[in-house]
Design a protein around this motif. Structure first.
Motif, PDB file in Angstrom:
ATOM      1  N   THR A   1     -36.593 -20.538 113.594  1.00  0.00           N
ATOM      2  CA  THR A   1     -37.814 -19.713 112.927  1.00  0.00           C
ATOM      3  C   THR A   1     -38.846 -20.778 112.446  1.00  0.00           C
ATOM      4  OG1 THR A   1     -37.003 -19.930 110.835  1.00  0.00           O
ATOM      5  CG2 THR A   1     -36.498 -17.984 111.808  1.00  0.00           C
ATOM      6  N   PRO A   2     -40.170 -20.451 112.352  1.00  0.00           N
ATOM      7  CA  PRO A   2     -41.219 -21.280 111.671  1.00  0.00           C
ATOM      8  C   PRO A   2     -40.960 -22.058 110.654  1.00  0.00           C
ATOM      9  CG  PRO A   2     -42.315 -19.369 112.557  1.00  0.00           C
ATOM     10  CD  PRO A   2     -40.877 -19.034 112.838  1.00  0.00           C
ATOM     11  N   ALA A   3     -40.377 -21.276 109.710  1.00  0.00           N
ATOM     12  CA  ALA A   3     -40.089 -21.645 108.394  1.00  0.00           C
ATOM     13  C   ALA A   3     -39.067 -22.722 108.464  1.00  0.00           C
ATOM     14  CB  ALA A   3     -39.387 -20.554 107.504  1.00  0.00           C
ATOM     15  N   ALA A   4     -38.014 -22.619 109.262  1.00  0.00           N
ATOM     16  CA  ALA A   4     -36.801 -23.533 109.324  1.00  0.00           C
ATOM     17  C   ALA A   4     -37.362 -24.912 110.074  1.00  0.00           C
ATOM     18  CB  ALA A   4     -35.746 -23.026 110.298  1.00  0.00           C
ATOM     19  N   LEU A   5     -38.183 -24.874 111.016  1.00  0.00           N
ATOM     20  CA  LEU A   5     -38.773 -25.884 111.600  1.00  0.00           C
ATOM     21  C   LEU A   5     -39.492 -26.675 110.794  1.00  0.00           C
ATOM     22  CD1 LEU A   5     -39.817 -25.176 115.383  1.00  0.00           C
ATOM     23  CD2 LEU A   5     -38.198 -26.751 114.650  1.00  0.00           C
ATOM     24  N   ARG A   6     -40.681 -25.898 110.021  1.00  0.00           N
ATOM     25  CA  ARG A   6     -41.407 -26.606 109.088  1.00  0.00           C
ATOM     26  C   ARG A   6     -40.816 -27.280 107.952  1.00  0.00           C
ATOM     27  NH1 ARG A   6     -44.142 -22.137 107.905  1.00  0.00           N
ATOM     28  NH2 ARG A   6     -42.851 -21.854 106.099  1.00  0.00           N
ATOM     29  N   ALA A   7     -39.481 -26.701 107.546  1.00  0.00           N
ATOM     30  CA  ALA A   7     -38.744 -27.260 106.447  1.00  0.00           C
ATOM     31  C   ALA A   7     -38.246 -28.769 106.945  1.00  0.00           C
ATOM     32  CB  ALA A   7     -37.697 -26.457 106.042  1.00  0.00           C
ATOM     33  N   VAL A   8     -37.566 -28.630 108.335  1.00  0.00           N
ATOM     34  CA  VAL A   8     -37.023 -29.785 108.844  1.00  0.00           C
ATOM     35  C   VAL A   8     -38.030 -30.796 109.178  1.00  0.00           C
ATOM     36  CG1 VAL A   8     -35.573 -30.688 110.835  1.00  0.00           C
ATOM     37  CG2 VAL A   8     -35.056 -28.418 109.616  1.00  0.00           C
ATOM     38  N   LEU A   9     -39.051 -30.597 109.623  1.00  0.00           N
ATOM     39  CA  LEU A   9     -40.089 -31.310 109.985  1.00  0.00           C
ATOM     40  C   LEU A   9     -40.730 -32.110 108.634  1.00  0.00           C
ATOM     41  CD1 LEU A   9     -42.146 -29.743 112.896  1.00  0.00           C
ATOM     42  CD2 LEU A   9     -41.304 -32.039 113.066  1.00  0.00           C
TER      43      LEU A   9
ATOM     44  N   THR B   1     -31.426 -30.476 105.872  1.00  0.00           N
ATOM     45  CA  THR B   1     -32.087 -29.557 105.756  1.00  0.00           C
ATOM     46  C   THR B   1     -32.065 -28.412 106.755  1.00  0.00           C
ATOM     47  OG1 THR B   1     -33.902 -30.894 104.611  1.00  0.00           O
ATOM     48  CG2 THR B   1     -34.727 -28.859 105.799  1.00  0.00           C
ATOM     49  N   ALA B   2     -31.544 -28.994 108.159  1.00  0.00           N
ATOM     50  CA  ALA B   2     -31.460 -28.034 109.084  1.00  0.00           C
ATOM     51  C   ALA B   2     -30.126 -27.231 108.689  1.00  0.00           C
ATOM     52  CB  ALA B   2     -31.198 -28.890 110.540  1.00  0.00           C
ATOM     53  N   LEU B   3     -29.166 -27.754 108.369  1.00  0.00           N
ATOM     54  CA  LEU B   3     -27.767 -27.077 107.987  1.00  0.00           C
ATOM     55  C   LEU B   3     -28.293 -25.935 106.972  1.00  0.00           C
ATOM     56  CD1 LEU B   3     -25.229 -30.030 107.926  1.00  0.00           C
ATOM     57  CD2 LEU B   3     -25.752 -28.533 109.820  1.00  0.00           C
ATOM     58  N   ARG B   4     -29.174 -26.497 105.896  1.00  0.00           N
ATOM     59  CA  ARG B   4     -29.514 -25.591 104.822  1.00  0.00           C
ATOM     60  C   ARG B   4     -30.108 -24.087 105.663  1.00  0.00           C
ATOM     61  NH1 ARG B   4     -31.896 -29.090  99.937  1.00  0.00           N
ATOM     62  NH2 ARG B   4     -29.787 -29.415  98.842  1.00  0.00           N
ATOM     63  N   HIS B   5     -30.728 -24.491 106.551  1.00  0.00           N
ATOM     64  CA  HIS B   5     -31.274 -23.184 107.261  1.00  0.00           C
ATOM     65  C   HIS B   5     -30.498 -22.707 108.517  1.00  0.00           C
ATOM     66  CE1 HIS B   5     -35.393 -23.215 105.584  1.00  0.00           C
ATOM     67  NE2 HIS B   5     -34.960 -24.853 105.089  1.00  0.00           N
ATOM     68  N   GLY B   6     -29.180 -22.797 108.318  1.00  0.00           N
ATOM     69  CA  GLY B   6     -28.143 -22.246 109.286  1.00  0.00           C
ATOM     70  C   GLY B   6     -28.431 -22.673 110.685  1.00  0.00           C
ATOM     71  N   LEU B   7     -28.702 -24.091 110.810  1.00  0.00           N
ATOM     72  CA  LEU B   7     -28.844 -24.641 112.273  1.00  0.00           C
ATOM     73  C   LEU B   7     -27.835 -25.491 112.484  1.00  0.00           C
ATOM     74  CD1 LEU B   7     -32.828 -25.178 112.141  1.00  0.00           C
ATOM     75  CD2 LEU B   7     -31.439 -23.259 113.320  1.00  0.00           C
TER      76      LEU B   7
ATOM     77  N   TRP C   1     -44.086 -37.199 113.578  1.00  0.00           N
ATOM     78  CA  TRP C   1     -43.068 -36.257 113.843  1.00  0.00           C
ATOM     79  C   TRP C   1     -43.628 -35.214 114.380  1.00  0.00           C
ATOM     80  CZ3 TRP C   1     -38.076 -37.762 112.307  1.00  0.00           C
ATOM     81  CH2 TRP C   1     -37.985 -38.855 111.786  1.00  0.00           C
ATOM     82  N   CYS C   2     -42.757 -34.660 115.533  1.00  0.00           N
ATOM     83  CA  CYS C   2     -43.154 -33.377 116.117  1.00  0.00           C
ATOM     84  C   CYS C   2     -41.682 -32.815 116.611  1.00  0.00           C
ATOM     85  CB  CYS C   2     -44.115 -33.606 117.383  1.00  0.00           C
ATOM     86  SG  CYS C   2     -43.408 -34.461 118.724  1.00  0.00           S
ATOM     87  N   ALA C   3     -41.839 -31.608 117.042  1.00  0.00           N
ATOM     88  CA  ALA C   3     -40.671 -30.917 117.419  1.00  0.00           C
ATOM     89  C   ALA C   3     -40.888 -30.184 118.862  1.00  0.00           C
ATOM     90  CB  ALA C   3     -40.053 -29.740 116.592  1.00  0.00           C
ATOM     91  N   ALA C   4     -40.070 -30.516 119.787  1.00  0.00           N
ATOM     92  CA  ALA C   4     -40.057 -29.874 121.296  1.00  0.00           C
ATOM     93  C   ALA C   4     -39.353 -28.391 121.282  1.00  0.00           C
ATOM     94  CB  ALA C   4     -39.429 -30.598 122.192  1.00  0.00           C
TER      95      ALA C   4
END
Length: 442
Positions: A279-287, A381-387, A300-303
């Protein structure tokens, strides 16, 4: 409103470059003073040679090993700090709160213990397999209260498997170890930890200073004549330490301090890491976590993949995502990351990039140490967002800037974190990798 494209549109996949110089010299040890040449070899298309013996998993510290005692109130609990960061949790030494390329764990830790710790002041070598220390001598002059953990590497453990590709991995692993100590200090409620990630000059690769816990305010009398405010009950905490104070979310890399349970549960998810785009929220948090922790030398970026494949980056204020480039990048990232085909199907791939080809040794060390540190925090942070998440440290010919049409050699991928959907235990049980992927970092 849709964010503007910051680079020209990509073709169906990022363009691979095949005109980069190869290296033909030996896979053995390289001096840190020649780090620029070592990085050029690691970035080349040349494959490592056969495995060689790894040597000992722990330095041959002198003297008898000693148990780390528990801490009295107000003192820094070194046993808990190391258990949450560097200690092995299995007999092989592979499973630890900190990841390592190939689970080879080349990072060694020496403790400069000052006042207000659970060990007497002095210098100690740490054995993460037995969770014991060896006293090496008196504390250095000027040692502050708390502990300073200095991090160095036994390069042979990593070069035994990765050959000339080991040198950036050694720096990234050291950055991850510094990140693990940093998070452990926060989880324990110690004083504000201070990571030192400037790289090799005349000393160790990195260090983390952890002060003793901040003294709690004196109990106050209840305004209506009630009892004083009770101190936290250490028996209710899983490690016997008080709850962590709430940090300032505007300056804290994670926004909220981790718990000991989170740190002990952190593992690199075995590939593959399939799943829909986070989700955008999860990606925004990780980035956001990575950008705050990564320093000024990295971007930093994400593909991400369908339905709108692109490279996304955080906005300057960190409140939103914007497109850095459009097009499907993950198959090319898989080719660049030592041919790890599963990356092409990952839900997203976080990327740290920068470190130009003409960077000096200090810049190379600083960016790689910072990248490992930041990816370690982003992993939590990723694990906190269920990833599901897995660091990706080995990159060859990964000139991201050139692939996007910029001048070559200016903007290389330094580190990555693959993201995907969490799976059940039954789905993750066959964790062994095919033989063709054994040269890839874990």
């Amino acid at each position: 409103m849709e964010a503007p494209c910051l680079r020209r549109d990509l073709p169906e996949t990022l363009r691979l470059r095949h005109d980069l110089p190869d290296a033909t010299d030996h896979d053995g040890e390289a001096p840190w003073a020649d780090l620029a040449a070592a990085l050029a070899r690691a970035r080349s298309a040349r494959r490592p040679g056969p495995d060689t013996p790894t040597g000992a998993q722990v330095p041959a510290w002198p003297g008898r090993p000693s148990r780390i005692p528990g801490a009295e109130p107000g003192r820094l609990d070194l046993a808990a700090l190391l258990r949450l960061s560097l200690a092995a949790s299995d007999a092989t030494g592979r499973l630890r709160p900190v990841p390592s390329a190939g689970a080879l764990h080349p990072v060694d830790a020496e403790l400069a213990v000052g006042p207000d710790c659970s060990l007497p002041p002095g210098r100690y070598g740490y054995d993460p397999l037995r969770h014991r220390v060896h006293r090496l001598g008196p504390q250095p002059d000027g040692t502050p209260p708390g502990v300073t953990v200095t991090l160095s590497v036994t390069a042979r453990r990593t070069t035994s498997h990765y050959g000339h590709r080991a040198w950036p991995l050694l720096l990234l692993d050291t950055g991850h170890a510094a990140g693990a100590l940093f998070l452990a200090a926060l989880a324990m409620g110690a004083g504000e930890p201070e990571p030192r990630l400037d790289g090799p000059a005349a000393g160790p690769l990195a260090a983390v200073h952890v002060p003793p816990p901040t003294p709690a305010p004196e109990p106050t009398t209840h305004p209506f004549g009630g009892p004083p405010n009770p101190a936290p009950d250490p028996t209710t905490h899983p490690l016997g330490i008080p709850p962590t104070p709430t940090p300032d979310p505007t300056t804290h890399p994670l926004g909220v301090s981790p718990t000991p349970r989170e740190l002990l549960a952190r593992r690199s998810t075995p590939p593959p890491l399939p799943g829909i785009t986070p989700t955008p929220a999860a990606l925004r948090a990780v980035l956001g976590t990575a950008a705050r922790a990564g320093g000024a030398d990295l971007r930093w970026c994400a593909a991400v993949g369908p339905p709108r494949p692109a490279l996304l980056e955080p906005s300057p204020d960190g409140t939103s995502l914007r497109r850095y480039a459009v097009g499907e990048a993950r198959p090319t990232l898989a080719a660049w990351a030592a041919g790890q085909a599963w990356i092409a199907d990952a839900g997203a791939v976080l990327l740290a990039h920068g470190c130009p080809a003409d960077a000096d040794a200090a810049h190379i060390a600083r960016t790689h140490l910072r990248a490992g540190f930041a990816v370690h925090l982003a992993h939590v942070t990723a694990l906190r967002h269920g990833l599901a998440a897995r660091p990706v440290g080995s990159w060859q010919q990964a000139d991201l800037g050139a692939a996007l049409g910029a001048p070559p050699g200016r903007d290389w991928i330094v580190h990555g974190l693959a993201l995907g959907a969490l799976r059940t235990h039954s789905e993750t049980a066959p964790a062994a990798l095919p033989a063709a992927e054994e040269k890839n970092p874990a």
